[in-house]
Design an enzyme around this catalytic site. Sequence first.
Site, PDB file in Angstrom:
ATOM      1  N   ASP A   1      38.951 -76.105  56.545  1.00  0.00           N
ATOM      2  CA  ASP A   1      38.360 -76.907  57.626  1.00  0.00           C
ATOM      3  C   ASP A   1      38.692 -75.380  58.800  1.00  0.00           C
ATOM      4  O   ASP A   1      39.509 -74.803  58.500  1.00  0.00           O
ATOM      5  CB  ASP A   1      39.191 -78.013  58.170  1.00  0.00           C
TER       6      ASP A   1
ATOM      7  N   ASP B   1      38.872 -75.797  62.735  1.00  0.00           N
ATOM      8  CA  ASP B   1      39.460 -76.316  63.892  1.00  0.00           C
ATOM      9  C   ASP B   1      40.653 -76.612  64.198  1.00  0.00           C
ATOM     10  O   ASP B   1      41.027 -77.575  63.271  1.00  0.00           O
ATOM     11  CB  ASP B   1      38.174 -76.815  64.716  1.00  0.00           C
TER      12      ASP B   1
END
Length: 229
Positions: A12, A14
């Site tokens: 991922d 953020d």
Amino acid sequence: MSNLGTISVIFDLDGTLVDSEPNYYEASRELLAEHGVEYTWADNEQYVGIGTQETLATWKHRYGIGVPVAELLTELDRRYLALARADTHVFPEMRKLVEQLHGAGVPMAVASGSSRAAIDAILAGTGLDTLLTSVVSADEVARGKPAPDVFLAAAALLGAEPAACVVLEDAAPGATAAHAAGMRCIAIPYVTAHADAPAFTAADLLLRGGQAEFTARAAWDYLASVSRP
């Protein structure tokens, strides 16, 4: 074959690779202020890990905003990209892990709920674009997290079986998506108070202290352990 056998790693973006939440919060605060909404950091924590379009649709309903989601998305992206290009911080141990995996020839991808423009800007601005060249954004799949679509698309891009993929995630919807995709998950909660969420407690490796507890060595050791026959 890499030093970790057939393992592929999906990050991922953020809150996991980079600490972009302060920029997203400021962009969101400015946008909502234009519509007469006071938005706090505590409010923002509710939306960590939720896709941007889903968040905007929720705001439109919750705050009675009479502007189409597509228009809100364009404005939020404009504000966010200006902030992201100016200053986005990569978590040091994450950068170290990415460099180690790259050096070992481990296939890697980024799978994010952000727009492709935001992902590309952050990767380029932090220099991670030279190490992480396989990218899937929520714009490119039918459903955002907690649906598994973005992770399955990343696996397909890498030519990897889902069962051979390990996801690194900071948010409960992402951890849910990883398990729904049939992948292992290293969970590093961005909001450490959320560490007891079922999606996190079900993770294959949970670092309750978040980034303060995460080390490249711990992640590498876990990946090496699951790569053994």
